[in-house]
Design an enzyme around this catalytic site. Structure first.
Site, mmCIF file in Angstrom:
data_model
loop_
_atom_site.group_PDB
_atom_site.id
_atom_site.type_symbol
_atom_site.label_atom_id
_atom_site.label_comp_id
_atom_site.label_asym_id
_atom_site.label_seq_id
_atom_site.Cartn_x
_atom_site.Cartn_y
_atom_site.Cartn_z
ATOM 1 N N ARG A 12 30.530 -12.691 65.045
ATOM 2 C CA ARG A 12 29.383 -13.090 64.975
ATOM 3 C C ARG A 12 29.125 -14.542 65.224
ATOM 4 O O ARG A 12 27.930 -15.008 65.165
ATOM 5 C CB ARG A 12 28.694 -12.736 63.350
ATOM 6 C CG ARG A 12 27.152 -12.623 63.343
ATOM 7 C CD ARG A 12 26.307 -13.749 63.234
ATOM 8 N NE ARG A 12 25.061 -13.464 63.242
ATOM 9 C CZ ARG A 12 24.380 -13.660 62.147
ATOM 10 N NH1 ARG A 12 24.717 -14.016 61.163
ATOM 11 N NH2 ARG A 12 22.827 -13.494 62.199
ATOM 12 N N SER A 13 30.150 -15.105 65.319
ATOM 13 C CA SER A 13 30.186 -16.832 65.540
ATOM 14 C C SER A 13 29.864 -17.017 66.892
ATOM 15 O O SER A 13 30.956 -17.051 67.642
ATOM 16 C CB SER A 13 31.288 -17.295 64.933
ATOM 17 O OG SER A 13 31.764 -18.455 65.441
ATOM 18 N N PRO A 14 28.751 -17.680 67.120
ATOM 19 C CA PRO A 14 28.450 -18.092 68.755
ATOM 20 C C PRO A 14 29.550 -19.456 69.040
ATOM 21 O O PRO A 14 30.066 -19.234 70.122
ATOM 22 C CB PRO A 14 27.221 -18.804 68.572
ATOM 23 C CG PRO A 14 27.054 -19.177 67.274
ATOM 24 C CD PRO A 14 27.811 -18.121 66.445
#
EC number: 5.99.1.4
Length: 217
Positions: A12-14
């Site tokens: 989920r981490s850009p």
């Protein structure tokens, strides 16, 4: 001598996405094995995290992640859908999460096969690179194939061995904290943490101090 490092990563981490392709390229060019260590994102570990942050935090993060992608020439677009179901206005995390558990378990299953970094990169290019409905059709299957993996096999393992995979994912989080940080992306090399997509060159510099050589040398 081949060096080793652990890369702690969230789907989920850009910023994890903005780092993963560059770490994958590093491992292909230099004699270092980078083991992916997937963790569940803060939205799962601390569901009220986003509600507690200052209003400008989210605005700045959106501005910065697009800027970083443009600077490095990395394809980037809002995830459609977001791996975490969240109310954009209130920032509240939904109780039902249909994507992130599957993704993270798939990532850990890929890591078991020594192909976690490739899988995370190929999958990240779908989620954060602008692919619409990345969770449908053949998107994930083709991404897994590009990483040298079979999605059907990974999915079967993610379902049948979910408890053990979750235990490994939680162990990854504990290892991240023991390594000196709490966020992602973090590369831990020789006991030293390098947090953020802007520490890749510094991590390479440190490895070179420790004798890192190019693979074709």
């Amino acid at each position: 001598m081949t060096l080793t490092a652990d890369l702690f990563f969230s789907f989920r981490s850009p910023y994890s996405y903005l780092a993963i392709g560059r770490y994958r390229a590093m491992a292909e060019e230099w004699d270092v094995d980078i083991a992916l260590r997937p963790v569940y994102p803060l939205a799962i570990r601390e569901p009220d995290f986003f509600e507690r942050n200052p209003p400008n935090w989210l605005r700045y993060t959106f501005t910065d992640m697009f800027r970083v992608a443009q600077f490095h020439g990395i394809p980037f677009g809002p995830p459609r859908p977001d791996p975490i179901v969240q109310n954009v206005m209130t920032r509240k995390i939904a109780d039902e999460q249909p994507y992130i558990f599957r993704l993270t378990r798939l990532g850990q299953a890929a890591a078991r096969r020594g192909k976690g970094t490739a899988f995370a990169h190929e999958t990240g290019r779908l989620i954060w690179g602008g692919a619409e409905n990345w969770h449908e059709g053949d998107h994930l299957a083709e991404a897994a194939q590009r990483a040298g993996l079979d999605l059907t096999e990974l999915d079967a393992e993610a379902i049948a061995d979910a408890e053990a995979l979750d235990a490994e994912i939680h162990a990854n989080q504990a290892a991240l904290e023991a390594g000196g940080h709490w966020g992602v992306p973090t590369l831990v090399f020789d006991g030293e943490p390098f947090f953020g997509q802007d520490r890749i060159e510094m991590a390479l510099w440190r490895m070179q101090q420790k004798g890192l050589q190019k693979r074709d040398a």
